[in-house]
Every structure is written in structure tokens, then in C-alpha cells.
Design a protein around this motif. Structure first.
Motif, PDB file in Angstrom:
ATOM      1  N   CYS A  58      41.051  17.099 -38.577  1.00 35.80           N
ATOM      2  CA  CYS A  58      41.398  17.785 -37.387  1.00 35.80           C
ATOM      3  C   CYS A  58      40.498  19.212 -37.254  1.00 35.80           C
ATOM      4  O   CYS A  58      39.998  19.345 -38.161  1.00 35.80           O
ATOM      5  CB  CYS A  58      43.060  18.285 -37.616  1.00 35.80           C
ATOM      6  SG  CYS A  58      44.088  17.425 -38.443  1.00 35.80           S
ATOM      7  N   ALA A  59      40.775  19.626 -36.192  1.00 33.25           N
ATOM      8  CA  ALA A  59      39.696  21.030 -35.941  1.00 33.25           C
ATOM      9  C   ALA A  59      40.840  21.923 -35.731  1.00 33.25           C
ATOM     10  O   ALA A  59      41.903  21.819 -35.037  1.00 33.25           O
ATOM     11  CB  ALA A  59      38.986  20.639 -34.527  1.00 33.25           C
ATOM     12  N   LEU A  60      40.588  23.152 -36.348  1.00 36.10           N
ATOM     13  CA  LEU A  60      41.231  24.144 -36.135  1.00 36.10           C
ATOM     14  C   LEU A  60      41.234  24.799 -34.750  1.00 36.10           C
ATOM     15  O   LEU A  60      40.029  24.928 -34.116  1.00 36.10           O
ATOM     16  CB  LEU A  60      40.752  25.214 -37.187  1.00 36.10           C
ATOM     17  CG  LEU A  60      41.572  26.777 -37.296  1.00 36.10           C
ATOM     18  CD1 LEU A  60      42.879  26.382 -38.216  1.00 36.10           C
ATOM     19  CD2 LEU A  60      40.903  27.597 -38.044  1.00 36.10           C
ATOM     20  N   GLU A  82      33.016  24.698 -34.569  1.00 37.46           N
ATOM     21  CA  GLU A  82      34.705  24.161 -34.900  1.00 37.46           C
ATOM     22  C   GLU A  82      34.792  24.246 -36.228  1.00 37.46           C
ATOM     23  O   GLU A  82      33.930  23.861 -37.182  1.00 37.46           O
ATOM     24  CB  GLU A  82      34.541  22.700 -34.423  1.00 37.46           C
ATOM     25  CG  GLU A  82      35.549  22.446 -33.340  1.00 37.46           C
ATOM     26  CD  GLU A  82      35.903  21.164 -32.933  1.00 37.46           C
ATOM     27  OE1 GLU A  82      35.137  20.333 -33.567  1.00 37.46           O
ATOM     28  OE2 GLU A  82      36.443  20.991 -31.742  1.00 37.46           O
ATOM     29  N   ARG A  83      35.838  24.552 -36.781  1.00 36.76           N
ATOM     30  CA  ARG A  83      36.390  24.595 -38.112  1.00 36.76           C
ATOM     31  C   ARG A  83      37.163  23.281 -38.444  1.00 36.76           C
ATOM     32  O   ARG A  83      38.112  23.166 -37.814  1.00 36.76           O
ATOM     33  CB  ARG A  83      37.112  25.871 -38.636  1.00 36.76           C
ATOM     34  CG  ARG A  83      36.199  26.935 -38.439  1.00 36.76           C
ATOM     35  CD  ARG A  83      36.306  27.919 -39.289  1.00 36.76           C
ATOM     36  NE  ARG A  83      36.341  27.636 -40.532  1.00 36.76           N
ATOM     37  CZ  ARG A  83      36.825  28.353 -41.748  1.00 36.76           C
ATOM     38  NH1 ARG A  83      37.417  29.450 -41.591  1.00 36.76           N
ATOM     39  NH2 ARG A  83      36.838  27.783 -42.902  1.00 36.76           N
ATOM     40  N   LYS A  84      36.635  22.440 -39.146  1.00 39.32           N
ATOM     41  CA  LYS A  84      37.473  21.058 -39.455  1.00 39.32           C
ATOM     42  C   LYS A  84      38.088  21.035 -40.857  1.00 39.32           C
ATOM     43  O   LYS A  84      37.783  21.865 -41.736  1.00 39.32           O
ATOM     44  CB  LYS A  84      36.360  19.937 -39.634  1.00 39.32           C
ATOM     45  CG  LYS A  84      35.429  19.676 -38.260  1.00 39.32           C
ATOM     46  CD  LYS A  84      35.723  18.380 -37.956  1.00 39.32           C
ATOM     47  CE  LYS A  84      34.942  17.770 -36.660  1.00 39.32           C
ATOM     48  NZ  LYS A  84      35.105  18.003 -35.505  1.00 39.32           N
ATOM     49  N   LEU A  85      39.311  20.285 -40.844  1.00 34.52           N
ATOM     50  CA  LEU A  85      39.989  20.033 -42.098  1.00 34.52           C
ATOM     51  C   LEU A  85      40.389  18.900 -42.225  1.00 34.52           C
ATOM     52  O   LEU A  85      40.423  17.952 -41.181  1.00 34.52           O
ATOM     53  CB  LEU A  85      41.020  21.352 -42.129  1.00 34.52           C
ATOM     54  CG  LEU A  85      42.121  21.209 -41.019  1.00 34.52           C
ATOM     55  CD1 LEU A  85      43.488  20.805 -41.515  1.00 34.52           C
ATOM     56  CD2 LEU A  85      42.075  22.473 -40.099  1.00 34.52           C
ATOM     57  N   HIS A  86      40.735  18.361 -43.229  1.00 36.92           N
ATOM     58  CA  HIS A  86      41.355  17.063 -43.659  1.00 36.92           C
ATOM     59  C   HIS A  86      42.821  16.990 -43.785  1.00 36.92           C
ATOM     60  O   HIS A  86      43.098  17.998 -44.559  1.00 36.92           O
ATOM     61  CB  HIS A  86      40.665  15.998 -44.772  1.00 36.92           C
ATOM     62  CG  HIS A  86      39.303  15.920 -44.452  1.00 36.92           C
ATOM     63  ND1 HIS A  86      38.843  15.029 -43.314  1.00 36.92           N
ATOM     64  CD2 HIS A  86      38.078  16.528 -44.926  1.00 36.92           C
ATOM     65  CE1 HIS A  86      37.411  15.121 -43.443  1.00 36.92           C
ATOM     66  NE2 HIS A  86      36.970  15.916 -44.170  1.00 36.92           N
TER      67      HIS A  86
END
Ligand code: GDP
Length: 261
Positions: A58-60, A82-86
Motif C-alpha cells: 500500500c501507499a501512505l 510515495e511512502r510504501k508499506l506492506h
């Protein structure tokens, strides 16, 4: 093979970049899979039942500020990337929970999101199920802390209790979700302690081996006792889907994620 795939996955993540990962946990039907879909795509389409861990990236959202970038100037180019996270969904069913627990040791993990159905918590069964699962999870985090090899200990891992389904008329508000869970976890803990004594285990010498959540003593369990082992528990209300006119409301969960990335 499934827990291995989580490890292999997280290991690869750690090796390549440092995209933070968050684990979704909680009883079946709480809304984990819906939340995962909403965070990934911006809408919560009908969900599958999660039998095995599933990971999405996902992207914040741009209007949510991560703690680490709060004081950055707006001219800083990294503020625009973009700040990404799983987001790793885990099965809520009791028999499959070992998948979730096996992922706790993963080094790339940044936080845990424990999703509860705030309406289901007003029934005795619903409350007991959620509290038992959360008790076991917090105990695992406590053990992870006490058994750490180095004095520095493992990275602190915070827990968001996402008090979901606040759109429902019967939903308990977040404050009550918190109080009821603390009270019920106290009961679970007492029952476990009694069970250990009855079976003759734990009564004698090996005090260190006892599996007691939180500070010793007779008092009630409170989430803030977890701070002793580097775990901050926050209970925050929201809703992924909505009945009637309500819209999804997950802003405050995103804010927590941003703080913990
Ligand atoms: P999981 O088993 O934890 O993955 O839960 P699901 O994501 O499959 O959701 C279980 C059910 O709860 C589904 O029917 C969802 O549509 C519903 N649900 C999830 N979140 C909400 C919410 O915020 N409000 C309402 N009213 N229903 C929700």
C-alpha cells in the motif's frame, strides 16, 4: 510451508529495501481483509476469507504525515515520494493463528494492527474470543522482549487495536472497547494462572517460567503495563465499511501507521 513463505518474504524485503511491514490480526469477521483491501485500493470490495497470510503493498495517502517526515521542509524532495508499506493479513481462525504468531519474529515488522468488531464485543462470547487472542498476542510480545539475547532487545513493536465497525449502531465506542478488553484480559490471565496451578505446573521453583501477562501482583491488567516491554497499545475507533450514509473512516488508523513506519 505457509509460515516459511512469510519469513522468506519478509527476509527478502529486508534484504532489498526497508519497506515497513504491518501485520493484521484479530478474530474472524473483525474486518481484517476488508481493511487490507481498503488500504490497498481505497475501497473495500467484498472480501475472500483469509485461510493463509496474504500480503499487499500500500501507499501512505498523501494527506497523512509520517512522524519521521513531520518536520521536513516542503521543499525536501523526499517528502514528495510515495511512502510504501506492506500489509500482511493473517487468518483469524483459532486453529490457524500459529501463522500469525510465527510472523512476529520477522525483523522487518514495524507494528501490529489488531482488528476487532466493536459491535461483537458487546456479547460475552465476542469479548472473550477477542480478549483471549489479544492476551496470547501480548504475552508473545512480552516473551519476545524478555527472551531477547542482547540488552538492547528487539525493536519495539506497537499495537493498534482498531475498534472497527463504528458505523454500527450497536458498536461500543473505543473507550469502552479498551476498558472491556482490559477487564476481560485480566480474567483470561487469572484463568490461565489458575489452570497452571491446578495442573501442578508453575506452582514451585521456576518463577521465571511463569506466563503472566503484565506486571506481577493481583491488580487489574492495563494496556499501559505493556510499556515495560516496549509495547505501546492504542485503541482507536474507525470503520472500514459502512451501513447507510456513513463513509469509511480510517484516517486515525492511517495516522497511527504513519507514526510507526
Ligand atoms: P476478516 O475475517 O477479519 O478478514 O473480516 P472481513 O474483512 O471478511 O469482514 C467480515 C464482515 O464484516 C464482512 O461482511 C464485511 O463487509 C464486514 N465489515 C468489515 N468492516 C466493517 C465495518 O467497518 N462496518 C460494517 N458495518 N461492516 C464491516
Amino acid at each position: 510451508a505457509l509460515p516459511l513463505s512469510i519469513h522468506a518474504y519478509l527476509y527478502r524485503q529486508r534484504a532489498s529495501s526497508v519497506t515497513p511491514s504491518f501485520l493484521l490480526l484479530g478474530p474472524t469477521g473483525a474486518g481484517k481483509t476488508s481493511l487490507q483491501t481498503l488500504f490497498e485500493r481505497g475501497n473495500a470490495t467484498p472480501t475472500h476469507t483469509s485461510q493463509s497470510p496474504a500480503t499487499v503493498t500500500c501507499a501512505l495517502p498523501r494527506d497523512v504525515t509520517a512522524a519521521s517526515s513531520k518536520y521536513r521542509s516542503t521543499n525536501d524532495p523526499s517528502a514528495k515520494t510515495e511512502r510504501k508499506l506492506h500489509l500482511i493479513d493473517t487468518p483469524g481462525h483459532g486453529k490457524l493463528r500459529h501463522h500469525a504468531f510465527s510472523a512476529l519474529t520477522a525483523p522487518a515488522l514495524s507494528g501490529l494492527i489488531f482488528v476487532v468488531d466493536s459491535a461483537a464485543l458487546s456479547s460475552a462470547n465476542g469479548l472473550t474470543e477477542a480478549a483471549t487472542y489479544l492476551h496470547d498476542l501480548l504475552l508473545a510480545l512480552q516473551k519476545r522482549h524478555t527472551s531477547a539475547k542482547t540488552s538492547k532487545g528487539p525493536k519495539t513493536l506497537n499495537v493498534l487495536v482498531a475498534a472497527n465497525k463504528q458505523d454500527l449502531f450497536t458498536a461500543l465506542p473505543a473507550q469502552l472497547v479498551r476498558k472491556n478488553l482490559e477487564r476481560e484480559i485480566t480474567k483470561v490471565r487469572d484463568t490461565r494462572a489458575k489452570g497452571l496451578l491446578d495442573s501442578g505446573v508453575g506452582g514451585d521453583e521456576d518463577e521465571e517460567e511463569r506466563e503472566w501477562l503484565g506486571e506481577g501482583g493481583e491488580g487489574a491488567f492495563e494496556f499501559r503495563q505493556m510499556e515495560e516491554c516496549g509495547v505501546e497499545v492504542q485503541v482507536v475507533g474507525g470503520n472500514v465499511r459502512a451501513e447507510g450514509d456513513e463513509a469509511p473512516h480510517v484516517q486515525n488508523w492511517w495516522a497511527w501507521v504513519a507514526e510507526n513506519m
